[in-house]
Design a protein around this motif. Structure first.
Motif, PDB file in Angstrom:
ATOM      1  N   GLN A  27      -9.686 -13.354  -4.187  1.00 41.52           N
ATOM      2  CA  GLN A  27      -8.646 -13.653  -2.906  1.00 41.52           C
ATOM      3  C   GLN A  27      -7.545 -13.336  -3.959  1.00 41.52           C
ATOM      4  N   GLY A  73      -8.544 -10.117  -0.693  1.00 39.57           N
ATOM      5  CA  GLY A  73      -7.229 -10.901  -0.158  1.00 39.57           C
ATOM      6  C   GLY A  73      -6.553 -10.021  -0.424  1.00 39.57           C
ATOM      7  N   ARG A  74      -6.554  -8.052  -0.455  1.00 37.77           N
ATOM      8  CA  ARG A  74      -5.667  -7.288  -0.090  1.00 37.77           C
ATOM      9  C   ARG A  74      -6.005  -5.794   0.791  1.00 37.77           C
ATOM     10  N   CYS A  75      -7.243  -6.418   1.735  1.00 37.59           N
ATOM     11  CA  CYS A  75      -7.559  -6.057   2.782  1.00 37.59           C
ATOM     12  C   CYS A  75      -7.377  -6.460   4.119  1.00 37.59           C
ATOM     13  N   ALA A  76      -6.527  -5.390   5.036  1.00 39.24           N
ATOM     14  CA  ALA A  76      -6.438  -6.097   6.436  1.00 39.24           C
ATOM     15  C   ALA A  76      -7.487  -5.355   7.487  1.00 39.24           C
ATOM     16  N   LEU A  77      -8.741  -4.460   6.838  1.00 41.60           N
ATOM     17  CA  LEU A  77      -8.727  -3.539   7.664  1.00 41.60           C
ATOM     18  C   LEU A  77      -9.667  -4.108   9.067  1.00 41.60           C
ATOM     19  N   SER A  87      -8.914  -7.111  10.454  1.00 46.48           N
ATOM     20  CA  SER A  87      -7.654  -7.070  11.392  1.00 46.48           C
ATOM     21  C   SER A  87      -7.119  -6.132  11.986  1.00 46.48           C
ATOM     22  N   TYR A  88      -6.873  -4.504  11.079  1.00 48.63           N
ATOM     23  CA  TYR A  88      -6.693  -3.919  12.097  1.00 48.63           C
ATOM     24  C   TYR A  88      -8.008  -3.370  13.775  1.00 48.63           C
ATOM     25  N   SER A 118      -9.659 -11.371  10.395  1.00 53.35           N
ATOM     26  CA  SER A 118      -9.746 -10.539   8.744  1.00 53.35           C
ATOM     27  C   SER A 118      -9.640 -12.044   7.719  1.00 53.35           C
ATOM     28  N   TYR A 164      -0.482  -6.058  15.807  1.00 52.12           N
ATOM     29  CA  TYR A 164      -0.007  -6.859  15.131  1.00 52.12           C
ATOM     30  C   TYR A 164       1.503  -7.088  15.031  1.00 52.12           C
ATOM     31  N   GLY A 221      -4.835  -4.804  15.635  1.00 54.83           N
ATOM     32  CA  GLY A 221      -3.813  -4.244  14.429  1.00 54.83           C
ATOM     33  C   GLY A 221      -3.590  -2.622  15.452  1.00 54.83           C
ATOM     34  N   LEU A 265      -6.057  -1.885  -0.525  1.00 48.17           N
ATOM     35  CA  LEU A 265      -6.186  -0.936  -1.762  1.00 48.17           C
ATOM     36  C   LEU A 265      -7.640  -1.520  -2.252  1.00 48.17           C
ATOM     37  N   LEU A 297      -3.354  -1.181   4.518  1.00 47.17           N
ATOM     38  CA  LEU A 297      -4.418  -1.602   4.750  1.00 47.17           C
ATOM     39  C   LEU A 297      -5.058  -2.350   3.651  1.00 47.17           C
ATOM     40  N   PRO A 337     -15.581  -2.947  -1.896  1.00 48.07           N
ATOM     41  CA  PRO A 337     -15.026  -1.841  -2.425  1.00 48.07           C
ATOM     42  C   PRO A 337     -13.497  -1.957  -2.584  1.00 48.07           C
ATOM     43  N   MET A 338     -12.641  -3.092  -1.348  1.00 47.06           N
ATOM     44  CA  MET A 338     -11.467  -2.684  -1.247  1.00 47.06           C
ATOM     45  C   MET A 338     -10.964  -3.704  -2.259  1.00 47.06           C
ATOM     46  N   THR A 339     -10.306  -4.284  -2.900  1.00 49.10           N
ATOM     47  CA  THR A 339      -9.471  -5.416  -3.420  1.00 49.10           C
ATOM     48  C   THR A 339      -9.162  -6.789  -2.803  1.00 49.10           C
ATOM     49  N   GLU A 341      -0.123  -7.780   8.477  1.00 45.85           N
ATOM     50  CA  GLU A 341      -0.991  -8.554   9.784  1.00 45.85           C
ATOM     51  C   GLU A 341      -0.496  -9.939  10.433  1.00 45.85           C
ATOM     52  N   ASN A 400      -8.014 -12.912   5.134  1.00 47.58           N
ATOM     53  CA  ASN A 400      -6.703 -13.691   4.997  1.00 47.58           C
ATOM     54  C   ASN A 400      -6.544 -14.323   5.775  1.00 47.58           C
TER      55      ASN A 400
END
Lengths: 298, 333
Positions: free
Chosen positions: B123, B180-184, B186-187, B192, A286, A292, A171, A169, B176-178, A141, B194
């Motif tokens: 997070q 603090g580990r999701c950048a969907l 911001s993509y 995002s 990004y 992104g 997990l 992106l 559903p995503m972990t 990011e 974080n």
């Protein structure tokens, strides 16, 4: 000034042992990569198959003069998965942590921090450097401006940038490949092996958007960050990471080596990348501090 | 066995509602990008936090301050660093703990605010004894908010292996995503959780109406489609309807909310210290109702009664009316 290194990141997808052998043979023989990551990062259920292959590949790559880094799971959960992370972190090879599970046993020994560990600022990078981080691959990011700020403040750490591939992106503990096929993670039948670059996820309007790879979600677009040598130097970037895909990664490596050496321009590099059989369109938002999914320059 | 009920306070009035409805602790954040619910019209100024903490403490309720995003790179003037300011303000206001995720923020807090009690945010995604042990050893973290990747059985095993308290989400929105580990987000949008404390931000949302129904878009991507008779939901990226392998489905998660009221007894037995209710974006009426009902669930469980009546009331409060127990049951995976 030191030459900027070229890393082949860990394979994120579920490839057969045979395919792994063929792929890394090519990388060992012909590629421009000076560092190669091996090991399963996404799913512990794949490890019983791939773990048998890694030892021979480590030897082969090292004989070819490549530096080998052992990558570890990003979301270790079961006792077996945790044990595997700890065992790899106790290994003499350079290792990549993708979660902080391995950090206590690795502290004091050199390690690589993968892009799935949240290092968003100078303070986080310095904290990990003090514990032995030798290379930090920045979270995908982050903008080039942020990366430059971190690199300027942490000159004893090698800053690596994710420069090619579908962007990792997200997990989850849920397996989307299994869910899509009406299965549960515990009885997944390894359906992810059918999709060597992950399975495409489109919107209801048919717009390519994301890709699913087991418990991981990636971008549909293929991120391509191709800096000039001057741009990379200005941001104090010391390595670029290319993420393995089913396309010809040896050629992809050559394209990046040429642009980093100033032999070709970024525009020429992007044009050559587009000639490869890629799983999605090139994106690079990004790096520019944008979304992104923003397309790379035409 | 006493379970601590940790309740959301997106605004000062929600804080008072939660306190009066029976919260043991409330959590809230400052009105900026230092917390993961950085939405317009929510959160606290420094003065509001002071006042909220005074009110809560008068009622014997603790206040936990979430400073759970990741410090931005390139802040030249440390005195203007929003995360450092937030830590100082929280301590100054008398916060009972701060909820942190970022190594840089944790390091700064442990070094410069040794009197502050530190909780590890969801997070931070610390799900193994080794990772949790690291945060406890390196920063003196006293409690970890469990990532939503663990089953109840796994939480029980984990609690045997760690020396810190655990807090588990029991109600409200569910990633559903972990976390603090999701950048969907911001993509698709450039913003995002974080980096900005937001997910699927409202300024990128668009509803396109057509005779066949309404398409909800996020930054131009169609996230879901609703029939004319249906209420169009918010296009949260991971709850959308997508096409993969020729199938149209809610691939990541159905538009559901978490309701683990039926698992409270098992969570308590698994050694969980605190139960967390999500919902800082919700109004005071909703907060009061959920807190009051959860208080009844906890009291029923603690006195060995069946909490079925309270559970039924909670089902009717679930957003969209559809609920899940998430990763707490292994089949979810």
């Amino acid at each position: 000034m030191n030459r900027i290194g070229l890393t082949l990141g860990p394979l994120l997808f579920n490839w057969s042992a045979e395919r792994l052998r063929g792929f890394y043979e090519g990388v060992a023989r012909h590629s421009a990569f000076d560092r190669v990551h091996l090991g399963e990062v996404v799913c512990g259920k794949r490890m019983p198959f791939s773990d048998r292959v890694w030892p021979e590949l480590i030897g082969m790559l090292e004989d070819a003069g490549k530096e080998v880094v052992l990558s570890t799971l990003a979301l270790p959960a079961t006792p077996r998965e945790r044990r595997s992370v700890l065992e790899i972190c106790r290994d003499g090879h350079l290792v990549e942590i993708n979660d902080l599970t391995g950090l206590p046993v690795r502290t004091g020994l050199p390690f690589v921090v993968g892009p799935l560990v949240n290092v968003y600022s100078e303070g986080a990078a310095r904290f990990l450097a003090a514990r032995g981080a030798q290379t930090i691959c920045m979270p995908v990011e982050l903008s080039l401006a942020s990366i430059g700020a971190i690199a300027a403040a942490c000159r004893d750490v090698e800053i690596e940038v994710f420069a090619f591939g579908r962007l990792p992106l997200a997990l989850s503990s849920r397996c989307y490949h299994a869910r899509l096929h009406g299965l549960h993670k515990d009885s997944c039948q390894f359906v992810c092996e059918r999709d060597p670059d992950g399975i495409d996820v489109e919107t209801l309007e048919g717009q390519p958007f994301l890709a699913a790879n087991g418990i991981q979600t990636l971008s549909h677009g293929v991120h391509a960050f191709c800096p000039t040598p001057a741009e990379a130097a200005a941001a104090r970037i010391r390595r670029l990471r290319l993420s393995p895909h089913s396309t010809d990664m040896v050629i992809a490596g050559d394209i990046y080596r040429a642009v980093l050496d100033g032999v070709t321009t970024p525009a020429q590099a992007l044009a050559r990348l587009r000639e490869l059989r890629l799983p999605g369109e090139l994106v690079d938002g990004y790096a520019r501090g944008a979304a992104g999914c923003s397309p790379a320059a035409p | 066995m006493t379970l601590e009920l940790v309740c959301p306070a997106g605004t000062p009035s929600a804080l008072r509602a939660a306190v009066e409805a029976g919260a043991d602790a409330v959590y809230c954040g400052f009105r900026d990008e230092t917390n993961a619910r950085n939405f317009p019209g929510l959160n606290f100024s420094a003065e509001e936090l002071h006042e909220g903490i005074r009110f809560a403490h008068r009622h014997g309720v603790r206040v936990l301050v979430a400073i759970n995003t990741f410090m931005r790179a390139g802040i030249a003037d440390a005195a203007a660093d929003p995360w450092k300011i937030a830590l100082a303000c929280a301590e100054d206001a008398g916060a009972d703990a701060v909820i942190l995720a970022d190594l840089a923020v944790l390091d700064h807090a442990a070094t410069h605010h040794p009197g502050l009690r530190l909780h590890l945010s969801v997070q931070a995604a610390a799900a193994t004894p080794e990772a949790i042990g690291f945060y406890a050893e390196a920063f003196g973290v006293k409690r970890v908010v469990l990532p939503r990747v663990l089953s109840v059985e796994e939480i029980a095993v984990l609690n045997q292996a760690i020396a810190v308290e655990t807090e588990a989400f029991v109600f409200g929105g569910l990633c559903p995503m972990t976390e603090g580990r999701c950048a969907l987000s911001s993509y698709a949008t450039g913003r995002s959780p974080n980096l900005d404390g937001v997910c699927s931000p409202p300024e990128h949302v668009d509803y396109a109406q057509a005779p066949e129904g309404t398409t909800a878009r996020l930054a131009g991507f169609a996230i879901d489609r609703f029939a004319p008779t249906q209420l169009a939901g918010y296009p949260t990226l991971c709850k959308g309807s997508f096409v993969a392998g020729g199938k149209t489905s809610h691939l990541f998660e159905d538009p559901v909310s978490l309701n683990a009221a039926g698992l409270v007894a098992r969570l308590a037995k698994a050694g969980v210290t605190a139960l967390k209710i999500e919902g800082r974006q919700r109004g005071k009426g909703y907060v009061a109702e959920v807190v009051r009902t959860f208080r009844a669930v906890v009291e029923a469980v603690e006195t060995g009664r069946d909490p079925v009546e309270a559970e039924r009331r909670l089902s009717s409060l679930v957003e969209g009316g559809r609920q899940t127990s998430g990763a707490y049951r292994k089949q979810w995976r």
